[in-house]
Structures are given as C-alpha cells and as structure tokens.
Design a protein around this motif. Structure first.
Motif, PDB file in Angstrom:
ATOM      1  N   PRO A 159      25.210  25.799  11.183  1.00  0.00           N
ATOM      2  CA  PRO A 159      23.866  25.429  10.186  1.00  0.00           C
ATOM      3  C   PRO A 159      23.930  26.489   8.942  1.00  0.00           C
ATOM      4  O   PRO A 159      23.661  26.055   7.757  1.00  0.00           O
ATOM      5  CB  PRO A 159      22.730  25.576  11.088  1.00  0.00           C
ATOM      6  CG  PRO A 159      23.282  25.315  12.430  1.00  0.00           C
ATOM      7  CD  PRO A 159      24.628  25.630  12.371  1.00  0.00           C
ATOM      8  N   GLU A 160      24.440  27.669   9.377  1.00  0.00           N
ATOM      9  CA  GLU A 160      24.282  28.769   8.198  1.00  0.00           C
ATOM     10  C   GLU A 160      25.529  28.407   7.271  1.00  0.00           C
ATOM     11  O   GLU A 160      25.184  28.456   5.961  1.00  0.00           O
ATOM     12  CB  GLU A 160      24.737  29.959   8.630  1.00  0.00           C
ATOM     13  CG  GLU A 160      23.584  30.712   9.715  1.00  0.00           C
ATOM     14  CD  GLU A 160      23.505  30.031  11.012  1.00  0.00           C
ATOM     15  OE1 GLU A 160      24.573  29.657  11.612  1.00  0.00           O
ATOM     16  OE2 GLU A 160      22.235  29.719  11.575  1.00  0.00           O
ATOM     17  N   SER A 161      26.419  28.340   7.577  1.00  0.00           N
ATOM     18  CA  SER A 161      27.893  27.720   6.595  1.00  0.00           C
ATOM     19  C   SER A 161      27.453  26.353   5.592  1.00  0.00           C
ATOM     20  O   SER A 161      27.690  26.342   4.520  1.00  0.00           O
ATOM     21  CB  SER A 161      29.261  27.870   7.230  1.00  0.00           C
ATOM     22  OG  SER A 161      29.019  26.803   8.114  1.00  0.00           O
ATOM     23  N   ALA A 162      26.762  25.693   6.473  1.00  0.00           N
ATOM     24  CA  ALA A 162      26.409  24.198   5.942  1.00  0.00           C
ATOM     25  C   ALA A 162      25.280  24.616   4.737  1.00  0.00           C
ATOM     26  O   ALA A 162      25.389  23.805   3.617  1.00  0.00           O
ATOM     27  CB  ALA A 162      25.894  23.305   6.827  1.00  0.00           C
ATOM     28  N   ARG A 163      24.366  25.291   5.252  1.00  0.00           N
ATOM     29  CA  ARG A 163      23.341  25.849   4.008  1.00  0.00           C
ATOM     30  C   ARG A 163      23.975  26.601   2.920  1.00  0.00           C
ATOM     31  O   ARG A 163      23.620  26.271   1.763  1.00  0.00           O
ATOM     32  CB  ARG A 163      22.318  26.681   4.713  1.00  0.00           C
ATOM     33  CG  ARG A 163      21.050  27.075   4.147  1.00  0.00           C
ATOM     34  CD  ARG A 163      20.238  27.902   4.699  1.00  0.00           C
ATOM     35  NE  ARG A 163      19.435  26.937   5.791  1.00  0.00           N
ATOM     36  CZ  ARG A 163      18.568  25.932   5.767  1.00  0.00           C
ATOM     37  NH1 ARG A 163      17.924  25.916   4.388  1.00  0.00           N
ATOM     38  NH2 ARG A 163      18.184  25.263   6.721  1.00  0.00           N
ATOM     39  N   THR A 164      24.942  27.427   3.135  1.00  0.00           N
ATOM     40  CA  THR A 164      25.481  28.312   1.911  1.00  0.00           C
ATOM     41  C   THR A 164      26.365  27.330   1.182  1.00  0.00           C
ATOM     42  O   THR A 164      26.122  27.294  -0.085  1.00  0.00           O
ATOM     43  CB  THR A 164      26.525  29.077   2.599  1.00  0.00           C
ATOM     44  OG1 THR A 164      25.639  30.150   3.794  1.00  0.00           O
ATOM     45  CG2 THR A 164      27.098  30.151   1.763  1.00  0.00           C
ATOM     46  N   ALA A 165      27.142  26.429   1.821  1.00  0.00           N
ATOM     47  CA  ALA A 165      27.813  25.380   0.872  1.00  0.00           C
ATOM     48  C   ALA A 165      26.843  24.498   0.220  1.00  0.00           C
ATOM     49  O   ALA A 165      27.191  24.393  -0.950  1.00  0.00           O
ATOM     50  CB  ALA A 165      28.733  24.588   1.992  1.00  0.00           C
ATOM     51  N   ALA A 166      25.825  23.910   0.830  1.00  0.00           N
ATOM     52  CA  ALA A 166      24.956  23.075   0.030  1.00  0.00           C
ATOM     53  C   ALA A 166      24.371  23.966  -1.187  1.00  0.00           C
ATOM     54  O   ALA A 166      24.225  23.124  -2.332  1.00  0.00           O
ATOM     55  CB  ALA A 166      24.095  22.586   1.079  1.00  0.00           C
ATOM     56  N   GLU A 167      23.917  24.886  -0.991  1.00  0.00           N
ATOM     57  CA  GLU A 167      23.259  25.770  -1.965  1.00  0.00           C
ATOM     58  C   GLU A 167      24.288  26.074  -2.915  1.00  0.00           C
ATOM     59  O   GLU A 167      23.585  26.018  -4.160  1.00  0.00           O
ATOM     60  CB  GLU A 167      22.588  27.171  -1.243  1.00  0.00           C
ATOM     61  CG  GLU A 167      21.324  26.912  -0.676  1.00  0.00           C
ATOM     62  CD  GLU A 167      20.934  28.114   0.300  1.00  0.00           C
ATOM     63  OE1 GLU A 167      19.873  28.092   0.912  1.00  0.00           O
ATOM     64  OE2 GLU A 167      21.771  29.285   0.403  1.00  0.00           O
ATOM     65  N   ALA A 168      25.474  26.310  -2.573  1.00  0.00           N
ATOM     66  CA  ALA A 168      26.468  26.629  -3.691  1.00  0.00           C
ATOM     67  C   ALA A 168      26.452  25.466  -4.799  1.00  0.00           C
ATOM     68  O   ALA A 168      26.817  25.378  -5.859  1.00  0.00           O
ATOM     69  CB  ALA A 168      27.724  26.957  -3.078  1.00  0.00           C
TER      70      ALA A 168
END
Lengths: 626, 242
Positions: A159-168
């Motif tokens: 969930p964290e890496s997904a959030r980071t990717a989506a935000e980028a």
C-alpha cells in the motif's frame, strides 16, 4: 449479469474530451505497416498507444486504408483487452488481479491507487489523465502484487509503495521515472531487470546453467535438415507449453509439406495464471531462443519467423529487438546464416494485446494475421496450413531453447535426463504460499512433495499444478510425480496453504476463463458462465446436493463439445477440486427444506405482480392478516 | 454425381449405416447427400462451414468433432443419433435459449424458427436447469425495411457469411469476445449500411431465429401453418433416404 450491453458495440460515450485524430496520422500509421490488413494488430496497438482509444471515425479510416470493412476492424479492436473503443487515460494503470495477487494484498494496493487518483477501478479520471483497471495474470506471480503502468511493470507492491507511485504520477512523473530517474540511459536489459526480478532459484544443466553461444546453431548449419529433425525426435523433446506434443514429429510434418514458403512461430504468450517461466527465458536466454527458432527454420525450410510476445510482456520488447538486431549484425539472422548457402531466416516480433486465448496455436496464428484471436478449425493443422495458409511450426519459448541445446549436446544427453516418456528438464514457475517463489529448472520426475520442500512450501494444503487448466491436488496426492504421464504441467505450480478458500480460488479461475473465452463456440462462451454462477451458489451456501451432479454434468458437456483447448480444460478447476476436495463442496450443500431452491426468492419474484395487481398472495405472503 | 467423382468415392458408416463420401467432403455433407440428418444451427447450405454452435457434434473414431467441419474419412465409424450425443446437443440448445431472450409465444419466427424446432427435435420438453442471462440489447429499427432484435440472436453468424460471401457486402460482423461477443453491423446502425431487404443475408432462410426481421410482412403465414409446425427440423433431409 453485466452483459456489457449498455452501449452499442461496446462503444461508450467519451469519458473525457479527446483530441480529434488527424487524418494524416492514421494514414501514416497504416503506411508504416504497408497498409497490410494482416498487420492490423500492430496498427491498432499504435493508434491505441498514441490516441488512447480507437474511436469509430478512426476505425473507418483504418478500414479504408487497409481495404477492410469498418466492422472487420471493429471485430479486432473489440477483441483484445488492451485495445479500447472508449478513451483511456494517458496513463493506464493495470493492477494484476490474479488470485495470488489477491492473497498478497491486492485489495489494499488497489485502495491506495483509488484514493490518490480519486477514481475507482474501471474508471478514467475526468481530465483524461488516468485509467485504473484490473487485469488477469500478467506473469509476475512470484513478485505479487504487480501492476502495469502503460508499458512499465511495478512489482512487489505494498500500500505504501503504491501510494508513492500514484503520488509521483499525479505530480507529473512519467511511469518510467518510477523505475529510475535515469531510465533513458539504461540498456533495455537493465530496464527489464530493474522492473522485474528473475528469481532463478535453481538452475538446471539444460537452460539456466552455463550455455555456450551458438553451439547448437553451428551444429545445425553443418548437418542436413533431416538430421536435425532426427536429433530432436530422438531426444524425446515434447512441447513445453502444456499440450506436450512431440516436437520432432511436429517439425517432420511441417518439413514434409510441399509449399513455396513456411513459417516458424514462437509462442511467447504464456498467459496461464501462475506461469512465468518464459518471461525468465526471454530476459536471460533470448539468444538461445532465437538460436532454437533458427534451427527449426533450417529443419523445416522456413525463411520467416515470428515471435508472438504477449501484450503483458511489452516491457521486454526493446530488449528482444536489440538481441535480434545484434544477431542480424553477427550473421546469425538474415541471408546465408553462418555463411551457409540457402540458409536465410529472419524474425519479427508480433505484440499481442491482452488475450489469453492467443496462447492457443490457432488463435495465435489468427492474431499474427491481424484477426481477432480465435482458434482455427482443425484440420487443417498449422503444420499443414497455418500462418497465411502456409505450413507453420508453432512452439513454446522453452521448447525452442531446449532444441538449441539438444543440437549442441546431442539427443542422448537430453534423453537420459528425466523419466521414460518425459525426457530432459522442465522449468517450473512456483508461486503462492511458499518461502521461495521463482523458477526451478529440474529434470522431470520429481514429486510435488520434493518440489514443495525445495521451495519452502511444506505447509501447503493444496497445489495447483499446471495452472487453472491443470489439476488442483490435496496433501494426499503430494507423492504424485511431475511428468507428462502423471501430473502434466506447462510449468505453473501454485501453492495454497490451509488458510485459503478453495471455492474462492475455483470461482476466480472460472471468472478468468469466462473473461478469456473467445466466445466462438457455444459451450465455452455460455457454459463457463453457467459454471461460474453455479460455483457462486456454492459459495453463498445456496447449493443443493444435486448441484454437485449439475457441476459434473455441465463440465462434461463443455469439455466434450468445445472447439479448442480452452473449453476442453476450463472446467478442470471445478472437476479436480470436486475430486480432490469433495468435503469442501459437501460442507456447502444442504437439501432444501420446502422444495423451493434457495436461489429462488419467491417474495421478490412475485413482488412486481403483487404491485400491479394491488393484491397479496394467500400462499406466499408470510402473514396475510397484516 | 459424375462418373469420375464416384471413382474417388469411399464409404464410412453413420450409426452403422453405410454412407458414400468423396475426398474433401465433410461428414455432414456426405450425411446430407445420403439422407442422414445431423442436427445443426450455424451451418447452412451454400455458406462456409463455421463449426461454432457445436450442435452437430458427432463421435468419429471415438472423438467428438463438429460434423460440419470434420472431413469424412474412409472406413470411419461415426455416431450421430445416440442418447449421449443428443443430450449434449440439448444442453447446447438450452445454453442458446438461456444466453438470449427467446420468448417463443410472442416471436414472429415462431413455427419457422430453427432454434425452436431443434428444441422440439431434441425433446427439450422440461423446464431447463440453466440460469437466464437476460441480455438487454437495443433494438435496431433504423432501416426502412429491416429490423434487428439481437436479443434473439444465437451468434450463428449465418448472416455474416451470407452478406460477405453471397451478397459481397459485409454488412454484419462479430464484435467483442467471450459472453460479450455478438453480431453487429458495419456502421453506427443498420440504416448506416448498404443493407437491402433483397439481400440473401436478410432472407428468411439465413437467420435461423427471429433476429433479422423484415418489416411489414410479420405473421404473413399464420402460426400453425409454418414450416416446423408441420414436421420436425431435418425431415427434408431424412426424406431423401426413403
């Protein structure tokens, strides 16, 4: 049921403003492929990539440039999952929805994307920036959950890496920047391996151990076509895609056809959920693969080859193109290969566009011909009349790699490995509930139990051998052997521990087959839908004991009357779990008390009539006095 | 049959009855000539064989194959009218009934519908066990002379092949895949195509159900006097044998 009937021909109203496609641009794309109708899939892929959809007016133009009718273009455009008649976002995020991904936290990863992007799965953002979708297995089960973001693959999502990717992405970064800030300066091989791990856990002596360059091809160039075929035949090599047809015999049939041309096609469309062995060979052994294809070409007298690469593996395209270019430069492809007279052969890459059925030989050929990926009527068989009507050898990636090694080391060397009837080694792609998911190259003949010990999956309660179209076995069958004669497999081994719900897995696999059926024949198109509905009834606890007979009966009809291998194997998740996990089903069935089936709700059924008649039912209203 | 063809003929059996075939003939073609009826829906005289409805499934050499596409082979033993095969066929016909919306009592094709007639022939006399998919597809009444109700379509594709190969037009085609696959027209709607009511694809022989409707001639022959009200489907072929 969602029959997708809301809009005519599946064309939804534009979700966002799309810029009109200039006439010249479509012409340019068509001309790039010689305005050849057989290259329709390439044309449509390029239009999709550039304009994010294939709009009705675009289809008209493509039709006129290629000499087809609009409905023929639409037939292709509406068949493949990665092509869309409605506009997609400039960045399309496809989250892999395999059962293994679900068990590895797909739900939370999906939520993270939904929250950051502000859209739900299945939607495109109002500004046309993003689409979020689920997609069937993308071949990354050893590093699930995984996603495709346009042509970029992200693996081991949290969930964290997904959030980071989506935000980028929302901040304006390109999908490539998620992999590396200096993506453009990386080599194609580096790009591929930064995105996806190979996870080679055990290298055997045929494919993943040390492999000398072009030793097989040099040998093949020095002997006759007949000698090549004999060597492959004597080795006992059988197709590694799943069906297991004897490779040498296939080559012999094709070589015996008198024809002005013939073709060699490599099937790199591994789409069976849980299989990813070809992904590793395509990354690590592309030379060996092309060497094998070139040897096959010499054996059957083919001048042209096609590598059919599944749409999900588009991240490997540049890498493979580079290898092909290098081979052309080194005289390993092109005219007079290795200086041998009349040994001319070259290979092009045909990208797929998201259709599991294209792994079926005939459907794969249809797809290469620019048609919807529908299996062909047999006979004629591809070795007699295949691609464009010419004799065609279609083999799996692993099979070609094996063939190259056999030519180098000799038929006996290969024949001596494995067991009687199952010679040589096999790549097993192992995923699910085990410590070390990845690729294991082993001789045929190991038991499931031995493999589970190797992969750290000793607490397995169920193992799916050969993917959904294979067999699901329980602990009492773990002594069974991984061979063609016992547990045949194209390579997929999916491990499930005791916490997993067998019926949920079966339901998922049936939804996969429903999604992936081409729809050509009645039993597969319709029967699989009924089969999934029946399984859902079990899951809801609404099944009667006679529903078990219904499952078997319906499965029997689908298997016996379907036109191709998909329908002939799609009921296997149901049948093999009925056989090996009977208690799971019987625990979910109960006889109905009143003779009315649980799925039938009499109150809601008569409600409409009750309202129209403005009367109540003496029989069925629970309390008529009120 | 010409003399030369006869010389290359060979024989095989269908349910024990000896049948003559010629090189290149399918099992169904040979059976039709011999007056042996093999049930079929997607196959139609004068059109390319498609092998998609699977109702013509027979056993040849122990394998189940579609008779309309499988070449006849010398000495082959074909099973056709067996309880097992007819059960499979009934299942397939039931699947087609449940995939679309087939309300025979109110359908214009009732009595001359091959799907309905096939259900009678295969003894589909009881309530069926499959769930209904109840599609809701828009009616295309745009054309002045023709209407399309694809809710009744069984995806046999006879209109597609008739339009392409006989009329040389290509008005119809398949779109989508899986359960979403269906017949669509070459344009925004039927009025947008060059379809004409005189096309072979539109004729009453081609569409086996009540999907392609010719306007203003509905119920011209009353129900009760229509083709399959008088005899089972396939009787015309079987009469050749008498």
């Amino acid at each position: 049921m969602d029959n997708g009937e809301g809009n005519r021909n599946g064309v939804a109203a534009p979700a966002c403003g799309i810029t009109p496609v200039p006439e010249g641009a479509i012409q340019e794309i068509c001309e790039k492929y010689g305005s050849d109708k057989h290259r329709m899939l390439d044309i449509l892929r390029e239009v999709q990539d550039r304009y994010r959809c294939i709009a009705p007016t675009t289809m008209d133009r493509i039709a006129s440039h290629t000499g087809l009718t609009r409905i023929e273009v639409e037939g292709v455009a509406s068949f493949y999952s990665f092509l869309s008649l409605a506009p997609k976002g400039r960045i399309t995020i496809r989250l892999c929805d395999d059962i293994v991904d679900r068990y590895c936290g797909l739900e939370d990863v999906t939520k993270a994307f939904e929250e950051v992007l502000g859209i739900q799965v299945g939607q495109t953002s109002g500004d046309g920036a993003f689409s979020l979708e689920h997609t069937p297995c993308i071949g990354m089960c050893d590093q699930a959950p995984a996603a495709m973001i346009n042509d970029v693959v992200l693996t081991n999502l949290t969930p964290e890496s997904a959030r980071t990717a989506a935000e980028a992405l929302v901040a304006g970064h390109s999908p490539e920047q998620l992999i590396s800030e200096r993506f453009s300066s990386l080599s194609p091989y580096e790009r591929a391996t930064r995105m996806v791990d190979n996870n080679v856990r055990h290298a055997g002596e045929v494919l993943l151990g040390p492999v000398p360059e072009e030793a097989g091809l040099s040998k093949a160039a020095s002997i006759t076509a007949a000698q090549i075929i004999s060597a492959v035949e004597e080795s006992g090599l059988r197709g590694c895609g799943g069906a297991g047809f004897t490779t040498g015999r296939k080559w012999r049939f094709a070589a015996a056809e008198r024809s002005e041309k013939s073709f060699v096609i490599c099937n790199a469309d591994e789409g069976e959920p849980g299989t990813f062995k070809d992904r590793v060979l395509l990354t690590e052994r592309p030379h060996l693969l092309f060497e094998g294809m070139t040897i096959a070409a010499r054996a059957v007298g083919a001048n042209e080859g096609i590598l059919y690469l599944r749409g999900e593996y588009v991240y490997l395209r540049e890498h493979l193109e580079q290898v092909l270019e290098e081979r052309r430069r080194r005289g390993l492809l092109g005219k007079e290969i290795l200086g041998t007279k009349r040994f001319d052969f070259d290979i092009r890459i045909q990208m797929g566009a998201g259709a599991y059925i294209c792994g079926e030989e005939g459907a794969l050929i249809s797809s290469c011909e620019g048609l919807p990926g529908e299996p062909k009527t047999r006979p004629p068989f591809p070795v007699n009349r295949g691609y464009l009507g010419y004799p065609t050898v279609v083999n799996n990636v692993e099979t070609f790699c094996h063939a190259a090694r056999i030519l180098d080391k000799g038929a006996k060397w290969f024949h001596d490995m494995g067991t009687e009837g199952s010679h040589g080694t096999k790549l097993f792609s192992v995923c699910g509930d085990c410590l070390n998911p990845g690729i294991y190259e082993l001789p045929y003949g190991h038991s499931v139990w031995e493999l589970l010990e190797m992969v750290g999956g000793q607490d397995a309660a169920a193992v799916q051998v050969g993917g959904p179209s294979g067999t699901m076995i329980a602990r009492d069958s773990f002594h069974r052997k991984l061979t063609f004669d016992d547990l045949a497999t194209g390579g997929a081994i999916i491990v499930f521990n005791g916490q997993r719900n067998i019926l949920e897995i079966v339901d998922y696999y049936m939804s996969f087959f429903v999604h992936e059926s081409c729809g050509y024949c009645t039993p597969c198109r319709v029967g699989n839908v009924f089969l999934q509905k029946a399984i859902q009834k079990f899951r809801k606890g609404q099944a009667n004991p006679e529903d078990i007979d219904y499952l078997k009966d319906l499965s029997g009809t689908i298997i016996e009357t379907s036109r191709c291998g998909l329908g002939m194997t799609s009921p296997n998740p149901v049948l093999s779990t009925l056989q090996n996990f009977p208690l799971v089903y019987s625990a979910m069935t109960k006889p109905s008390k009143d003779g009315i089936r649980d799925t039938f709700d009499i109150q809601s059924a008569i409600d409409g009539a009750r309202k129209i008649a403005k009367r109540r039912s003496y029989i069925f209203d629970k309390d008529f006095t009120q | 049959m010409s003399g030369t063809k006869k010389e290359t003929g060979f024989s095989f059996t269908i349910d024990g009855v000896e049948v003559t075939a010629y090189a290149g003939q399918t099992i169904m073609e040979a059976a039709d000539e011999a007056g042996v009826y093999i049930p079929r829906l997607c196959d139609h005289e004068g059109l390319r064989h498609q092998g998609s409805c699977r109702v013509c499934t027979v056993k040849a050499g122990g394998r189940s194959v579609s008779a309309c596409t499988q070449p006849a082979a010398p000495g082959q033993a074909v099973e056709n009218e067996t309880p097992h095969l007819n059960k499979m066929r009934r299942d397939l016909v039931e699947m087609l009934f449940h995939e679309g919306n087939h309300l025979c009592p109110i359908c214009e094709a009732s009595g001359k519908c091959e799907l309905q007639a096939m259900a009678y022939r295969l003894d589909m006399t009881e309530a069926t066990k499959f769930p209904y998919l109840e599609p809701c597809r828009a009616l295309d009444a745009s054309h002045p002379d023709i209407a399309l109700d694809t809710n009744r379509c069984i995806s046999c594709g006879r209109c597609i092949r008739a339009s392409q190969d006989v009329d040389g037009k290509g008005i119809f085609g398949y779109v989508g895949r899986g359960i979403h696959r269906r017949v669509a027209v070459n344009g925004a709607n039927l009025a947008d195509t060059d379809a004409e009511v005189t096309d072979h694809a539109i004729s009453k022989e081609v569409c086996p159900v009540g999907c392609i409707i010719r306007k203003r001639i509905g119920f011209v022959t009353p129900i009760g006097e229509r083709e399959f009200d008088k005899g089972l489907i396939g009787h015309d072929i079987e009469e050749k044998r008498k």
